[in-house]
Write a protein that holds these residues in place. Structure first.
Motif, PDB file in Angstrom:
ATOM      1  N   VAL A   1       0.839  -1.202   0.000  1.00 18.07           N
ATOM      2  CA  VAL A   1       0.000   0.000   0.000  1.00 18.07           C
ATOM      3  C   VAL A   1       0.874   1.252   0.000  1.00 18.07           C
ATOM      4  O   VAL A   1       0.619   2.209  -0.751  1.00 18.07           O
ATOM      5  CB  VAL A   1      -0.968  -0.003   1.211  1.00 18.07           C
ATOM      6  N   CYS A   2       1.912   1.254   0.825  1.00 18.54           N
ATOM      7  CA  CYS A   2       2.819   2.413   0.881  1.00 18.54           C
ATOM      8  C   CYS A   2       3.523   2.630  -0.447  1.00 18.54           C
ATOM      9  O   CYS A   2       3.677   3.779  -0.896  1.00 18.54           O
ATOM     10  CB  CYS A   2       3.844   2.228   2.003  1.00 18.54           C
ATOM     11  N   GLU A   3       3.957   1.553  -1.106  1.00 20.17           N
ATOM     12  CA  GLU A   3       4.604   1.679  -2.417  1.00 20.17           C
ATOM     13  C   GLU A   3       3.642   2.242  -3.443  1.00 20.17           C
ATOM     14  O   GLU A   3       4.015   3.092  -4.257  1.00 20.17           O
ATOM     15  CB  GLU A   3       5.144   0.321  -2.871  1.00 20.17           C
ATOM     16  N   THR A   4       2.398   1.806  -3.411  1.00 19.32           N
ATOM     17  CA  THR A   4       1.387   2.319  -4.339  1.00 19.32           C
ATOM     18  C   THR A   4       1.139   3.799  -4.098  1.00 19.32           C
ATOM     19  O   THR A   4       1.053   4.589  -5.053  1.00 19.32           O
ATOM     20  CB  THR A   4       0.069   1.526  -4.183  1.00 19.32           C
ATOM     21  N   GLN A   5       1.019   4.201  -2.837  1.00 22.16           N
ATOM     22  CA  GLN A   5       0.826   5.610  -2.514  1.00 22.16           C
ATOM     23  C   GLN A   5       2.030   6.445  -2.939  1.00 22.16           C
ATOM     24  O   GLN A   5       1.872   7.544  -3.480  1.00 22.16           O
ATOM     25  CB  GLN A   5       0.570   5.792  -1.015  1.00 22.16           C
ATOM     26  N   LEU A   6       3.220   5.913  -2.718  1.00 20.78           N
ATOM     27  CA  LEU A   6       4.445   6.624  -3.104  1.00 20.78           C
ATOM     28  C   LEU A   6       4.509   6.799  -4.617  1.00 20.78           C
ATOM     29  O   LEU A   6       4.823   7.894  -5.109  1.00 20.78           O
ATOM     30  CB  LEU A   6       5.672   5.860  -2.595  1.00 20.78           C
ATOM     31  N   ASN A   7       4.190   5.755  -5.360  1.00 22.59           N
ATOM     32  CA  ASN A   7       4.186   5.859  -6.826  1.00 22.59           C
ATOM     33  C   ASN A   7       3.146   6.865  -7.298  1.00 22.59           C
ATOM     34  O   ASN A   7       3.382   7.625  -8.243  1.00 22.59           O
ATOM     35  CB  ASN A   7       3.939   4.495  -7.456  1.00 22.59           C
ATOM     36  N   SER A   8       1.991   6.888  -6.639  1.00 24.26           N
ATOM     37  CA  SER A   8       0.943   7.840  -6.998  1.00 24.26           C
ATOM     38  C   SER A   8       1.405   9.272  -6.738  1.00 24.26           C
ATOM     39  O   SER A   8       1.195  10.173  -7.572  1.00 24.26           O
ATOM     40  CB  SER A   8      -0.313   7.535  -6.184  1.00 24.26           C
ATOM     41  N   LEU A   9       2.068   9.514  -5.615  1.00 27.05           N
ATOM     42  CA  LEU A   9       2.579  10.854  -5.293  1.00 27.05           C
ATOM     43  C   LEU A   9       3.688  11.266  -6.258  1.00 27.05           C
ATOM     44  O   LEU A   9       3.748  12.427  -6.675  1.00 27.05           O
ATOM     45  CB  LEU A   9       3.089  10.897  -3.851  1.00 27.05           C
ATOM     46  N   ARG A  10       4.552  10.331  -6.644  1.00 29.53           N
ATOM     47  CA  ARG A  10       5.610  10.623  -7.615  1.00 29.53           C
ATOM     48  C   ARG A  10       5.009  11.053  -8.951  1.00 29.53           C
ATOM     49  O   ARG A  10       5.492  11.980  -9.585  1.00 29.53           O
ATOM     50  CB  ARG A  10       6.506   9.399  -7.813  1.00 29.53           C
ATOM     51  N   LEU A  11       3.949  10.351  -9.345  1.00 31.39           N
ATOM     52  CA  LEU A  11       3.286  10.676 -10.604  1.00 31.39           C
ATOM     53  C   LEU A  11       2.672  12.070 -10.545  1.00 31.39           C
ATOM     54  O   LEU A  11       2.775  12.845 -11.496  1.00 31.39           O
ATOM     55  CB  LEU A  11       2.211   9.627 -10.911  1.00 31.39           C
ATOM     56  N   LYS A  12       2.057  12.427  -9.397  1.00 24.52           N
ATOM     57  CA  LYS A  12       1.479  13.759  -9.243  1.00 24.52           C
ATOM     58  C   LYS A  12       2.556  14.830  -9.294  1.00 24.52           C
ATOM     59  O   LYS A  12       2.362  15.891  -9.888  1.00 24.52           O
ATOM     60  CB  LYS A  12       0.713  13.855  -7.911  1.00 24.52           C
ATOM     61  N   ILE A  13       3.691  14.554  -8.643  1.00 23.01           N
ATOM     62  CA  ILE A  13       4.780  15.535  -8.620  1.00 23.01           C
ATOM     63  C   ILE A  13       5.324  15.739 -10.029  1.00 23.01           C
ATOM     64  O   ILE A  13       5.631  16.869 -10.429  1.00 23.01           O
ATOM     65  CB  ILE A  13       5.897  15.091  -7.646  1.00 23.01           C
ATOM     66  N   ARG A  14       5.427  14.713 -10.839  1.00 27.85           N
ATOM     67  CA  ARG A  14       5.926  14.823 -12.216  1.00 27.85           C
ATOM     68  C   ARG A  14       4.961  15.622 -13.093  1.00 27.85           C
ATOM     69  O   ARG A  14       5.384  16.319 -14.000  1.00 27.85           O
ATOM     70  CB  ARG A  14       6.145  13.433 -12.803  1.00 27.85           C
ATOM     71  N   THR A  15       3.667  15.485 -12.816  1.00 25.11           N
ATOM     72  CA  THR A  15       2.694  16.159 -13.667  1.00 25.11           C
ATOM     73  C   THR A  15       2.424  17.597 -13.205  1.00 25.11           C
ATOM     74  O   THR A  15       1.920  18.396 -13.976  1.00 25.11           O
ATOM     75  CB  THR A  15       1.360  15.388 -13.679  1.00 25.11           C
ATOM     76  N   LEU A  16       2.791  17.965 -11.992  1.00 20.01           N
ATOM     77  CA  LEU A  16       2.559  19.321 -11.491  1.00 20.01           C
ATOM     78  C   LEU A  16       3.299  20.390 -12.295  1.00 20.01           C
ATOM     79  O   LEU A  16       2.692  21.411 -12.651  1.00 20.01           O
ATOM     80  CB  LEU A  16       2.922  19.423  -9.998  1.00 20.01           C
ATOM     81  N   PRO A  17       4.581  20.258 -12.591  1.00 22.32           N
ATOM     82  CA  PRO A  17       5.266  21.298 -13.377  1.00 22.32           C
ATOM     83  C   PRO A  17       4.618  21.510 -14.752  1.00 22.32           C
ATOM     84  O   PRO A  17       4.547  22.641 -15.237  1.00 22.32           O
ATOM     85  CB  PRO A  17       6.691  20.778 -13.528  1.00 22.32           C
ATOM     86  N   ASN A  18       4.127  20.452 -15.353  1.00 24.59           N
ATOM     87  CA  ASN A  18       3.472  20.586 -16.649  1.00 24.59           C
ATOM     88  C   ASN A  18       2.198  21.415 -16.543  1.00 24.59           C
ATOM     89  O   ASN A  18       1.869  22.211 -17.416  1.00 24.59           O
ATOM     90  CB  ASN A  18       3.150  19.219 -17.244  1.00 24.59           C
ATOM     91  N   LEU A  19       1.460  21.236 -15.436  1.00 22.57           N
ATOM     92  CA  LEU A  19       0.237  21.985 -15.252  1.00 22.57           C
ATOM     93  C   LEU A  19       0.534  23.450 -15.016  1.00 22.57           C
ATOM     94  O   LEU A  19      -0.154  24.334 -15.546  1.00 22.57           O
ATOM     95  CB  LEU A  19      -0.553  21.430 -14.053  1.00 22.57           C
ATOM     96  N   PHE A  20       1.555  23.786 -14.223  1.00 19.98           N
ATOM     97  CA  PHE A  20       1.874  25.174 -13.932  1.00 19.98           C
ATOM     98  C   PHE A  20       2.512  25.856 -15.129  1.00 19.98           C
ATOM     99  O   PHE A  20       2.379  27.046 -15.303  1.00 19.98           O
ATOM    100  CB  PHE A  20       2.796  25.298 -12.689  1.00 19.98           C
ATOM    101  N   GLY A  21       3.211  25.089 -15.933  1.00 22.32           N
ATOM    102  CA  GLY A  21       3.849  25.680 -17.119  1.00 22.32           C
ATOM    103  C   GLY A  21       2.825  26.127 -18.159  1.00 22.32           C
ATOM    104  O   GLY A  21       3.044  27.056 -18.900  1.00 22.32           O
ATOM    105  N   LYS A  22       1.677  25.502 -18.219  1.00 23.43           N
ATOM    106  CA  LYS A  22       0.648  25.824 -19.214  1.00 23.43           C
ATOM    107  C   LYS A  22      -0.209  26.984 -18.783  1.00 23.43           C
ATOM    108  O   LYS A  22      -0.894  27.578 -19.602  1.00 23.43           O
ATOM    109  CB  LYS A  22      -0.227  24.605 -19.465  1.00 23.43           C
TER     110      LYS A  22
END
Length: 136
Positions: free
Chosen positions: A114-135
């Motif tokens: 469960v912790c690994e799944t949550q960590l992967n989900s947070l990593r994915l959100k962090i990667r997609t955040l700069p793209n959202l702010f850049g647009k």
């Protein structure tokens, strides 16, 4: 003379539904008349009688019979007569601890997943955040 003594002498008992069920479970006696005969014989061979207010406890070598006047309340198996309980106590404890250890391992593995799944989900959100702010 107390009520318990009078009842024991006159042998006039009746069973509560709880007592009927306990006798069926512990002695495998279905018939009420057979249960009453067993009760009368057991009370006749009582080792100890303990009057407690309106209830009387008749203690035999194996059972404790609790009556409230002429009404039989319940039949309890004495711990002192249950030798198997003492023999299996250590075995059951050991087996319980073994199973508990296995379940703890499985639980720990599930928590890690469960912790690994949550960590992967947070990593994915962090990667997609700069793209959202850049647009914006």
């Amino acid at each position: 003379m107390k009520i318990g003594e009078i009842v024991a002498e006159n042998r006039t008992f009746y069973l509560s539904s709880h007592a009927r069920e306990r006798i069926r479970q512990r002695l495998n006696i279905e018939s009420e008349s057979t249960s009453l005969v067993w009760i009368m014989e057991s009370i006749a061979s009582t080792v100890k009688t303990i009057p407690e207010g309106i209830t009387t406890k008749y203690i035999t070598e194996v059972f404790e019979i609790i009556c409230e006047g002429p009404k039989l309340i319940t039949v309890v198996l004495l711990d002192s007569s249950n030798t198997y309980k003492n023999l299996f106590k250590g075995v059951v404890t050991k087996e319980f601890n073994r199973l508990l250890t296995i379940k703890k391992r499985e639980l720990k593995k599930a928590e890690i997943a469960v912790c690994e799944t949550q960590l992967n989900s947070l990593r994915l959100k962090i990667r997609t955040l700069p793209n959202l702010f850049g647009k914006i």
